[in-house]
Scaffold this motif. Sequence first.
Motif, PDB file in Angstrom:
ATOM      1  N   GLN A  40      42.263  63.434  36.313  1.00  0.00           N
ATOM      2  CA  GLN A  40      42.718  62.239  37.136  1.00  0.00           C
ATOM      3  C   GLN A  40      41.522  61.163  37.227  1.00  0.00           C
ATOM      4  OE1 GLN A  40      45.561  62.017  38.996  1.00  0.00           O
ATOM      5  NE2 GLN A  40      46.184  63.818  37.979  1.00  0.00           N
ATOM      6  N   VAL A  41      41.820  59.820  36.586  1.00  0.00           N
ATOM      7  CA  VAL A  41      40.822  58.980  36.270  1.00  0.00           C
ATOM      8  C   VAL A  41      40.898  58.180  37.531  1.00  0.00           C
ATOM      9  CG1 VAL A  41      40.899  59.137  33.633  1.00  0.00           C
ATOM     10  CG2 VAL A  41      42.687  57.832  35.007  1.00  0.00           C
ATOM     11  N   VAL A  42      39.578  57.533  37.837  1.00  0.00           N
ATOM     12  CA  VAL A  42      39.397  56.566  38.610  1.00  0.00           C
ATOM     13  C   VAL A  42      39.313  55.213  37.856  1.00  0.00           C
ATOM     14  CG1 VAL A  42      38.036  55.908  40.817  1.00  0.00           C
ATOM     15  CG2 VAL A  42      38.795  58.328  40.273  1.00  0.00           C
ATOM     16  N   LEU A  43      40.265  54.522  38.145  1.00  0.00           N
ATOM     17  CA  LEU A  43      40.034  53.054  37.230  1.00  0.00           C
ATOM     18  C   LEU A  43      39.396  51.972  38.243  1.00  0.00           C
ATOM     19  CD1 LEU A  43      43.650  52.813  35.711  1.00  0.00           C
ATOM     20  CD2 LEU A  43      41.546  53.809  34.594  1.00  0.00           C
ATOM     21  N   PRO A  44      38.664  51.170  37.497  1.00  0.00           N
ATOM     22  CA  PRO A  44      37.825  50.225  38.005  1.00  0.00           C
ATOM     23  C   PRO A  44      38.569  48.861  38.548  1.00  0.00           C
ATOM     24  CG  PRO A  44      37.608  50.015  36.054  1.00  0.00           C
ATOM     25  CD  PRO A  44      38.246  51.110  36.068  1.00  0.00           C
ATOM     26  N   GLU A  45      38.152  48.302  39.843  1.00  0.00           N
ATOM     27  CA  GLU A  45      39.001  47.034  40.025  1.00  0.00           C
ATOM     28  C   GLU A  45      37.813  46.018  40.073  1.00  0.00           C
ATOM     29  OE1 GLU A  45      40.446  47.741  44.096  1.00  0.00           O
ATOM     30  OE2 GLU A  45      41.651  49.443  43.412  1.00  0.00           O
ATOM     31  N   PRO A  46      38.317  44.882  39.986  1.00  0.00           N
ATOM     32  CA  PRO A  46      37.536  43.602  39.938  1.00  0.00           C
ATOM     33  C   PRO A  46      36.262  43.582  40.952  1.00  0.00           C
ATOM     34  CG  PRO A  46      39.651  42.889  39.843  1.00  0.00           C
ATOM     35  CD  PRO A  46      39.793  44.317  40.298  1.00  0.00           C
ATOM     36  N   ALA A  47      34.899  43.400  40.409  1.00  0.00           N
ATOM     37  CA  ALA A  47      33.958  43.439  41.318  1.00  0.00           C
ATOM     38  C   ALA A  47      33.757  42.293  42.218  1.00  0.00           C
ATOM     39  CB  ALA A  47      32.542  43.500  40.486  1.00  0.00           C
ATOM     40  N   ASN A  48      34.350  41.119  41.984  1.00  0.00           N
ATOM     41  CA  ASN A  48      34.108  39.940  42.498  1.00  0.00           C
ATOM     42  C   ASN A  48      35.747  39.502  42.533  1.00  0.00           C
ATOM     43  OD1 ASN A  48      33.915  37.526  44.000  1.00  0.00           O
ATOM     44  ND2 ASN A  48      31.824  36.903  42.952  1.00  0.00           N
ATOM     45  N   PRO A  49      36.664  39.498  43.481  1.00  0.00           N
ATOM     46  CA  PRO A  49      38.018  39.008  43.215  1.00  0.00           C
ATOM     47  C   PRO A  49      37.919  37.576  43.246  1.00  0.00           C
ATOM     48  CG  PRO A  49      37.736  40.745  44.989  1.00  0.00           C
ATOM     49  CD  PRO A  49      36.301  40.490  44.694  1.00  0.00           C
ATOM     50  N   SER A  50      37.059  36.878  43.509  1.00  0.00           N
ATOM     51  CA  SER A  50      37.078  35.413  43.634  1.00  0.00           C
ATOM     52  C   SER A  50      36.998  35.011  42.181  1.00  0.00           C
ATOM     53  CB  SER A  50      36.046  34.824  44.536  1.00  0.00           C
ATOM     54  OG  SER A  50      34.532  35.093  44.076  1.00  0.00           O
ATOM     55  N   LEU A  51      36.086  35.836  41.155  1.00  0.00           N
ATOM     56  CA  LEU A  51      36.094  35.328  39.927  1.00  0.00           C
ATOM     57  C   LEU A  51      37.353  35.566  39.192  1.00  0.00           C
ATOM     58  CD1 LEU A  51      32.295  36.974  39.196  1.00  0.00           C
ATOM     59  CD2 LEU A  51      33.029  34.539  39.621  1.00  0.00           C
ATOM     60  N   PRO A  52      37.534  34.706  37.660  1.00  0.00           N
ATOM     61  CA  PRO A  52      38.578  35.327  36.775  1.00  0.00           C
ATOM     62  C   PRO A  52      38.105  36.794  36.354  1.00  0.00           C
ATOM     63  CG  PRO A  52      37.230  33.492  35.931  1.00  0.00           C
ATOM     64  CD  PRO A  52      36.772  33.807  37.412  1.00  0.00           C
ATOM     65  N   SER A  53      39.089  37.291  35.719  1.00  0.00           N
ATOM     66  CA  SER A  53      39.096  38.776  35.278  1.00  0.00           C
ATOM     67  C   SER A  53      39.560  38.685  33.878  1.00  0.00           C
ATOM     68  CB  SER A  53      39.712  39.897  36.275  1.00  0.00           C
ATOM     69  OG  SER A  53      38.802  39.879  37.441  1.00  0.00           O
ATOM     70  N   LEU A  54      38.776  39.521  32.953  1.00  0.00           N
ATOM     71  CA  LEU A  54      39.306  40.028  31.757  1.00  0.00           C
ATOM     72  C   LEU A  54      39.746  41.482  31.947  1.00  0.00           C
ATOM     73  CD1 LEU A  54      39.867  40.065  28.537  1.00  0.00           C
ATOM     74  CD2 LEU A  54      37.236  40.558  28.538  1.00  0.00           C
ATOM     75  N   VAL A  55      41.044  41.658  31.948  1.00  0.00           N
ATOM     76  CA  VAL A  55      41.632  43.062  32.302  1.00  0.00           C
ATOM     77  C   VAL A  55      41.953  43.773  31.230  1.00  0.00           C
ATOM     78  CG1 VAL A  55      43.356  44.349  33.584  1.00  0.00           C
ATOM     79  CG2 VAL A  55      42.457  42.238  34.494  1.00  0.00           C
ATOM     80  N   LEU A  56      41.653  44.983  30.848  1.00  0.00           N
ATOM     81  CA  LEU A  56      41.800  45.720  29.718  1.00  0.00           C
ATOM     82  C   LEU A  56      42.985  46.890  29.985  1.00  0.00           C
ATOM     83  CD1 LEU A  56      38.573  46.147  28.064  1.00  0.00           C
ATOM     84  CD2 LEU A  56      40.065  44.149  27.981  1.00  0.00           C
ATOM     85  N   ILE A  57      43.976  46.924  29.048  1.00  0.00           N
ATOM     86  CA  ILE A  57      45.021  48.077  29.306  1.00  0.00           C
ATOM     87  C   ILE A  57      45.127  48.634  27.986  1.00  0.00           C
ATOM     88  CG2 ILE A  57      46.003  47.174  31.371  1.00  0.00           C
ATOM     89  CD1 ILE A  57      48.402  46.370  29.647  1.00  0.00           C
ATOM     90  N   GLY A  58      45.275  49.775  27.862  1.00  0.00           N
ATOM     91  CA  GLY A  58      45.580  50.504  26.576  1.00  0.00           C
ATOM     92  C   GLY A  58      45.395  52.108  26.716  1.00  0.00           C
ATOM     93  N   ASP A  59      44.892  52.747  25.538  1.00  0.00           N
ATOM     94  CA  ASP A  59      44.500  54.108  25.450  1.00  0.00           C
ATOM     95  C   ASP A  59      43.107  54.586  25.147  1.00  0.00           C
ATOM     96  OD1 ASP A  59      44.013  53.436  22.824  1.00  0.00           O
ATOM     97  OD2 ASP A  59      46.152  53.837  22.184  1.00  0.00           O
ATOM     98  N   SER A  60      42.933  55.802  24.893  1.00  0.00           N
ATOM     99  CA  SER A  60      41.555  56.145  24.757  1.00  0.00           C
ATOM    100  C   SER A  60      40.582  55.625  23.935  1.00  0.00           C
ATOM    101  CB  SER A  60      41.426  57.566  24.490  1.00  0.00           C
ATOM    102  OG  SER A  60      42.284  58.006  23.294  1.00  0.00           O
ATOM    103  N   THR A  61      41.337  54.804  23.160  1.00  0.00           N
ATOM    104  CA  THR A  61      40.444  53.880  21.860  1.00  0.00           C
ATOM    105  C   THR A  61      40.005  52.545  22.604  1.00  0.00           C
ATOM    106  OG1 THR A  61      42.343  52.642  21.055  1.00  0.00           O
ATOM    107  CG2 THR A  61      41.675  54.582  19.933  1.00  0.00           C
TER     108      THR A  61
END
Length: 569
Positions: A40-61
């Motif tokens: 059961q992985v715990v995925l991170p959330e944006p540290a500062n929601p007021s900033l723009p985010s680079l969001v990555l989705i994918g697999d184990s690579t």
Amino acid sequence: MKRYLQSLLLFLFCQSFAMAQAPAASPLPAAVNTDPAKAQVVLPEPANPSLPSLVLIGDSTVRNGHDDGQGKGPAGQWGWGNPIANYFDQSKVNVVNRAVGGLSSRTYVTSGHWQRTLALVKKGDVVLMQFGHNDASAINDTSRARGTIRGTGNETEEIDNLLTKQRETVHSYGWYLADYIAQIRAKGATPVVVSLIPRKRWGDDGKVRRNAGDYAGWAREVARRENAGFIDLNELAARRYDEIGRDEVMKLFPLVTPDESVHTNWAGADLNARIVVGGIRALNLHPLVAALNERGRAIPANPPIPASEDDRPVVDSKSVKAEQAANAALPTLHLVGDSTVKSGGASGHIGWGERIAPYFDTARVNVVNHAIGGRSSRTFLTEGRWQRVLDQLKAGDVVLIQFGHNDGGRIGDPAMKGRASGPGTGPETVEDKKPDGTVEQVHTFGWYMARYVQDAKAKGATVVLLSPVPHRDAWQDRRDFENFARWDREVAERHGALFADLTMAITEGYRRIGAGVVDTYFSDARTHTNDAGASFNAQRVVAAVKGLPGGLVDKWLSAQGRQVEASSC
């Protein structure tokens, strides 16, 4: 001498005994791949929601396990989504790696991870997606049931999922990528497709094996079709591997038994991360480029890849003679489009507009083909070609307009030759800075088509929007140009034009005659028809137009045209 030999034999015996009694060296640990069913992985959330985010989705690579290298530090398995954060100033942007090991483009959705990730995406964010390694797995089994249908089409497979015990509709790899793109755009964010990292495998030519023929190629195709950014990590990483040689490549992967060929160690992940940063710079992704730190700014933009250049030809306008109506007193059927409508015989290519005249009685109507190869809905307007059509239009004329083949690609990418239009039918624009320093406001495909409709109607003419002719490899088990057909239909309904689904009218005809015959209709690998193909498509155009309400062209048909059965598409 005898005593010496006795001592030597005793020494060797003792050494052999000691070696036999010593514990055997422990074998190297086996490769580890996160199983989402067990971890059961715990995925991170944006540290500062007021900033723009680079969001990555994918697999184990992209993100492997619990971000700990399986307790082995840099020598363990790492995805490139971990080291990429080191190239950004995180007081300016959040780097949020929400990839999950073991998932495919399909199961990232069905597991609920995408729904939770999408809830965090906001306007101005950038989302990078990289899938493929797990999409080749079984579609339905009791282990992971994570496979997708190969390709980029719209075919589906209904299954009773043996793992989830639920009924499920499984789509193609490309369908899932396109769905991510649409949902990301709906949030006001920017989608970018990243091709999968290459395996540590070499071909007979001594070079690292690429995936251009499957998942990397399909990722490129979807990005181009959906006008999304694309980073060819598969090709660029493989090139880097070829440059440094096999011995150095081995150092980029964990030393495990059996040999690990997919997952990199920290050094390999960092190499891939640097390529992705180079891709971000090449795409000039705002606000990410401005958020690079000193290390990130030191990475040059990725060089253009010749294989990604747009090989669709652009016809030299000086070689094309403008057509005029033979009898100005008669009504005119005007044809507007690209090289699939008019190619002029170059390289054996002939468009359907060059073979449609026999279906009409030229004593009753003029047939004028204004199409020119290499043009899109955008460039046919900006080059002034539409104005020349308008100069000839009069009340009672009919205009058939077919664009789409050259409208795909990313606006601003030199490889697209300045002809890409924006996706959709809305009023939004994108700035395209030209090499001469001028800036063009590029509109959506639907905006250009609506402009044509409104201009022609103001002249008293009737407009028929035709969806594009299908590609040679995209008609047997799926429909081609679904988006462009939808956009054409929306514009027609909104602005009082007619719409004919030429894509499906031709597709239905192809399915009746079969692939063996269809293949003989093309003069190149995918797009352009020869004389026989152009004649076939011209007949399907007549069938599609005859199927429109009101008998629009019935009074102009020749005996040959009257024999054509109307299409319901």
